[in-house]
Design a protein around this motif. Structure first.
Motif, short mmCIF file in Angstrom:
data_model
loop_
_atom_site.label_atom_id
_atom_site.label_comp_id
_atom_site.label_asym_id
_atom_site.label_seq_id
_atom_site.Cartn_x
_atom_site.Cartn_y
_atom_site.Cartn_z
N TYR A 5 0.88 -1.17 0.14
CA TYR A 5 0.02 0.07 0.03
C TYR A 5 0.90 1.19 0.05
N ILE A 6 0.25 2.40 -0.49
CA ILE A 6 1.07 3.68 -0.37
C ILE A 6 -0.02 4.62 -0.06
N LEU A 7 0.45 5.34 1.10
CA LEU A 7 -0.22 6.49 1.75
C LEU A 7 0.39 7.83 1.34
N LYS A 8 -0.35 8.77 1.20
CA LYS A 8 0.06 10.04 0.78
C LYS A 8 -0.59 11.23 1.86
N SER A 9 0.53 11.97 1.98
CA SER A 9 0.15 13.39 2.93
C SER A 9 0.20 14.58 1.83
N ASN A 10 -0.99 15.04 1.70
CA ASN A 10 -1.05 16.07 0.69
C ASN A 10 -0.43 17.46 1.18
#
Length: 85
Positions: A5-10
């Motif tokens: 999985y890949i999470l992103k913080s905008n």
């Protein structure tokens, strides 16, 4: 079954790449701040998940992505423009 999985913080424009067998619980732990990335980045969103056969395959993909050290590479991977080995 395992997941990459890949999470992103905008807010910080950063990605987190990980692997787990329980994706819902793992993401919840990130959002609750039970990981250093989650504590520093409160606006996490799941931008990519991929079901894989086993943990070995998940770790292989995770290592492959982390070795790239490129924001642009991860963007292209998420968009499906890069097929991992």
């Amino acid at each position: 079954m395992h997941y990459l999985y890949i999470l992103k913080s905008n807010r910080s424009d950063k990605y987190y790449v990980g692997e787990t067998s329980n994706i819902e619980k793992r993401i919840e732990n990130h959002k609750l701040g039970k990981s250093s990335f989650g504590r520093r980045n409160k606006d996490l969103q799941l931008v990519y998940k991929r079901k894989v056969a086993n943990r070995s395959e998940a770790k292989k993909l995770e290592t492959f992505l982390k070795k790239q050290k490129s924001h642009q590479f991860i963007n292209r991977f998420i968009a499906g423009k890069i097929i991992p080995p």
